[in-house]
Design a protein around this motif. Structure first.
Motif, PDB file in Angstrom:
ATOM      1  N   GLY A   1       0.806  -1.396   0.098  1.00  0.00           N
ATOM      2  CA  GLY A   1      -0.001   0.009   0.099  1.00  0.00           C
ATOM      3  C   GLY A   1       0.885   1.278  -0.040  1.00  0.00           C
ATOM      4  N   ARG A   2       1.780   1.168   0.770  1.00  0.00           N
ATOM      5  CA  ARG A   2       2.802   2.362   0.979  1.00  0.00           C
ATOM      6  C   ARG A   2       3.489   2.700  -0.269  1.00  0.00           C
ATOM      7  N   ILE A   3       3.746   1.631  -1.003  1.00  0.00           N
ATOM      8  CA  ILE A   3       4.442   1.506  -2.368  1.00  0.00           C
ATOM      9  C   ILE A   3       3.867   2.188  -3.494  1.00  0.00           C
ATOM     10  N   VAL A   4       2.564   1.632  -3.428  1.00  0.00           N
ATOM     11  CA  VAL A   4       1.542   2.165  -4.840  1.00  0.00           C
ATOM     12  C   VAL A   4       1.219   3.343  -3.995  1.00  0.00           C
ATOM     13  N   GLN A   5       1.243   3.897  -3.119  1.00  0.00           N
ATOM     14  CA  GLN A   5       1.018   5.518  -2.962  1.00  0.00           C
ATOM     15  C   GLN A   5       2.153   6.255  -3.155  1.00  0.00           C
ATOM     16  N   ASP A   6       3.228   5.780  -3.029  1.00  0.00           N
ATOM     17  CA  ASP A   6       4.420   6.425  -3.369  1.00  0.00           C
ATOM     18  C   ASP A   6       4.706   6.703  -4.719  1.00  0.00           C
ATOM     19  N   GLN A   7       4.262   5.774  -5.560  1.00  0.00           N
ATOM     20  CA  GLN A   7       4.477   5.857  -6.906  1.00  0.00           C
ATOM     21  C   GLN A   7       3.154   6.609  -7.646  1.00  0.00           C
ATOM     22  N   GLY A   8       2.247   6.972  -6.875  1.00  0.00           N
ATOM     23  CA  GLY A   8       1.184   7.709  -7.358  1.00  0.00           C
ATOM     24  C   GLY A   8       0.130   6.823  -8.301  1.00  0.00           C
ATOM     25  N   ALA A   9       0.127   5.631  -7.834  1.00  0.00           N
ATOM     26  CA  ALA A   9      -0.741   4.501  -8.575  1.00  0.00           C
ATOM     27  C   ALA A   9      -1.925   4.023  -8.046  1.00  0.00           C
ATOM     28  N   ILE A  10      -2.407   4.747  -7.199  1.00  0.00           N
ATOM     29  CA  ILE A  10      -3.408   4.049  -6.257  1.00  0.00           C
ATOM     30  C   ILE A  10      -4.575   3.787  -7.262  1.00  0.00           C
ATOM     31  N   ASP A  11      -4.961   4.635  -8.197  1.00  0.00           N
ATOM     32  CA  ASP A  11      -5.843   4.424  -9.261  1.00  0.00           C
ATOM     33  C   ASP A  11      -5.684   3.435 -10.110  1.00  0.00           C
ATOM     34  N   LYS A  12      -4.468   3.029 -10.347  1.00  0.00           N
ATOM     35  CA  LYS A  12      -4.340   2.034 -11.432  1.00  0.00           C
ATOM     36  C   LYS A  12      -4.091   0.708 -11.143  1.00  0.00           C
ATOM     37  N   ILE A  13      -4.509   0.476  -9.726  1.00  0.00           N
ATOM     38  CA  ILE A  13      -4.547  -0.795  -9.228  1.00  0.00           C
ATOM     39  C   ILE A  13      -5.754  -1.410  -9.041  1.00  0.00           C
ATOM     40  N   PHE A  14      -6.233  -2.599  -9.304  1.00  0.00           N
ATOM     41  CA  PHE A  14      -7.315  -3.271  -9.087  1.00  0.00           C
ATOM     42  C   PHE A  14      -7.034  -4.234  -7.729  1.00  0.00           C
ATOM     43  N   TRP A  15      -7.187  -3.433  -6.662  1.00  0.00           N
ATOM     44  CA  TRP A  15      -6.861  -4.157  -5.402  1.00  0.00           C
ATOM     45  C   TRP A  15      -7.632  -5.103  -4.877  1.00  0.00           C
ATOM     46  N   ALA A  16      -7.455  -6.377  -4.689  1.00  0.00           N
ATOM     47  CA  ALA A  16      -7.990  -7.475  -4.125  1.00  0.00           C
ATOM     48  C   ALA A  16      -7.339  -7.772  -2.734  1.00  0.00           C
ATOM     49  N   THR A  17      -8.193  -7.598  -1.507  1.00  0.00           N
ATOM     50  CA  THR A  17      -7.723  -8.159  -0.266  1.00  0.00           C
ATOM     51  C   THR A  17      -8.514  -9.012   0.378  1.00  0.00           C
ATOM     52  N   LYS A  18      -8.365  -9.378   1.470  1.00  0.00           N
ATOM     53  CA  LYS A  18      -9.068 -10.140   2.172  1.00  0.00           C
ATOM     54  C   LYS A  18      -9.444  -9.897   3.629  1.00  0.00           C
ATOM     55  N   VAL A  19     -10.305 -10.741   4.462  1.00  0.00           N
ATOM     56  CA  VAL A  19     -10.764 -10.353   5.727  1.00  0.00           C
ATOM     57  C   VAL A  19     -10.673 -11.934   6.352  1.00  0.00           C
ATOM     58  N   ASN A  20      -9.642 -11.980   7.391  1.00  0.00           N
ATOM     59  CA  ASN A  20      -9.400 -13.346   7.740  1.00  0.00           C
ATOM     60  C   ASN A  20      -9.272 -13.196   9.357  1.00  0.00           C
ATOM     61  N   VAL A  21     -10.653 -13.247   9.960  1.00  0.00           N
ATOM     62  CA  VAL A  21     -10.652 -13.291  11.449  1.00  0.00           C
ATOM     63  C   VAL A  21     -11.407 -14.592  11.753  1.00  0.00           C
ATOM     64  N   ALA A  22     -10.803 -15.693  12.228  1.00  0.00           N
ATOM     65  CA  ALA A  22     -11.212 -16.793  12.541  1.00  0.00           C
ATOM     66  C   ALA A  22     -12.085 -16.819  13.957  1.00  0.00           C
TER      67      ALA A  22
END
Length: 316
Positions: free
Chosen positions: A97-118
């Motif tokens: 997340g920090r890298i993408v923001q530093d590169q000014g590429a937030i809107d270029k990424i299709f960001w797929a993450t997860k939720v994982n709380v058992a």
């Protein structure tokens, strides 16, 4: 003077050029990556993406993020957009997340993450799940995350209810459920049949084809997109092929120049697959992976030949 962005781009391309033919580089820039439509909306995404488990996760945890910045720059410069991560992948989500923001590429990424709380002691904990999701928003820096999935069908009733609510509020664009464990396929199939999900994430490879039999038909019937995980079987397929050369017939038919492209093209060829997201921490591997997304994909007859070839190799 070169900008940091230009430096990263040139560094990634220079490293990859040492192992990839110029024809592939030209094809990536002129033809572009194959795209597939997300079934529920028709939105198109490039068929090759990037995962952040395995070595990506390890490097993120080491505090040395410059190489990962080059990997992400290579993904974007090569036409890729889909990036898959998870809170359970150590520091991968925060660092990327920090890298993408530093590169000014937030809107270029299709960001797929997860939720994982058992659940703890069999008791669901929606507050912890919500807190984890909010941390993902903080790390990623997007008002609306493209995709959040319930990781490994863990406490689906609690966690899916939360991400459905957030989707209705416009904070998540797509929702889904993942599994890379065949023992969970029956549970995954039940969720797919009974919940309004947009995606699944699942293991699928040339020597691991069960998803094509048990899961992909449901995806086609229900209009569910597929992110393919583990197209290399972690290290299993590399161990099976060893130092063998890629078969000449595969190179001639679909232009593969590496085993990575052989494995990824097989996975991408299934019509139910939306994107394949192999993890890597090396820019030249990222570029090699992207090469699987240009040119032809194997038809059914060639897929069978590829599977038969790998099946005949000694098991890893």
């Amino acid at each position: 003077m070169l900008s940091r962005r230009d430096y990263l781009k040139l560094s990634a391309m220079a490293g990859a050029a040492a192992v990839l033919p110029s024809r592939l580089l030209r094809a990536m820039h002129h033809e572009g990556l194959i795209k597939r439509a997300i079934p529920k909306t028709g939105e198109e995404v490039p068929i090759i993406g990037l995962g952040s488990s395995a070595t990506f996760r390890k490097l993120a945890g080491s505090g040395e993020s410059e190489q990962l910045a080059e990997v992400i720059a290579t993904l974007l410069d090569g036409g890729g957009t889909v990036f898959d991560t998870a809170p359970s992948y150590g520091a991968a989500e925060e660092v990327s997340g920090r890298i993408v923001q530093d590169q000014g590429a937030i809107d270029k990424i299709f960001w797929a993450t997860k939720v994982n709380v058992a659940p703890r002691g069999g008791v669901a904990n929606p507050d912890r799940a919500r807190a984890q999701i909010e941390r993902s928003f903080d790390f990623i820096g997007k008002d609306a995350i493209d995709l959040i999935q319930v990781h490994n069908v863990a406490d689906v009733p609690t966690q899916l209810a939360i991400i459905k609510e957030l989707k209705e509020a416009g904070r998540i664009r797509y929702i889904g459920v993942t599994s890379t464990d065949k023992r969970q396929y029956a549970e995954l199939a039940s969720v797919m049949r009974n919940e309004p999900i947009d995606f699944i994430g699942i293991d699928y490879a040339v020597d691991n084809r069960l998803a094509a039999e048990e899961i992909f038909p449901i995806c086609r019937d229900r209009g569910i997109g597929v992110l393919v995980y583990l197209p290399f079987g972690r290290t299993r397929l590399w161990n099976r092929v060893g130092d063998r050369q890629v078969p000449e017939w595969a190179s001639e038919a679909i232009g593969v120049k590496s085993w990575a492209q052989f494995f990824i093209k097989f996975a991408a060829a299934h019509p139910a697959v939306t994107a394949v997201t192999p993890a890597t921490s090396k820019p030249h591997h990222m570029l090699d992976n992207l090469g699987a997304g240009v040119g032809a994909l194997p038809d059914r007859a060639l897929q069978k030949r590829m599977a038969d070839f790998v099946d005949a190799l000694p098991a890893a």
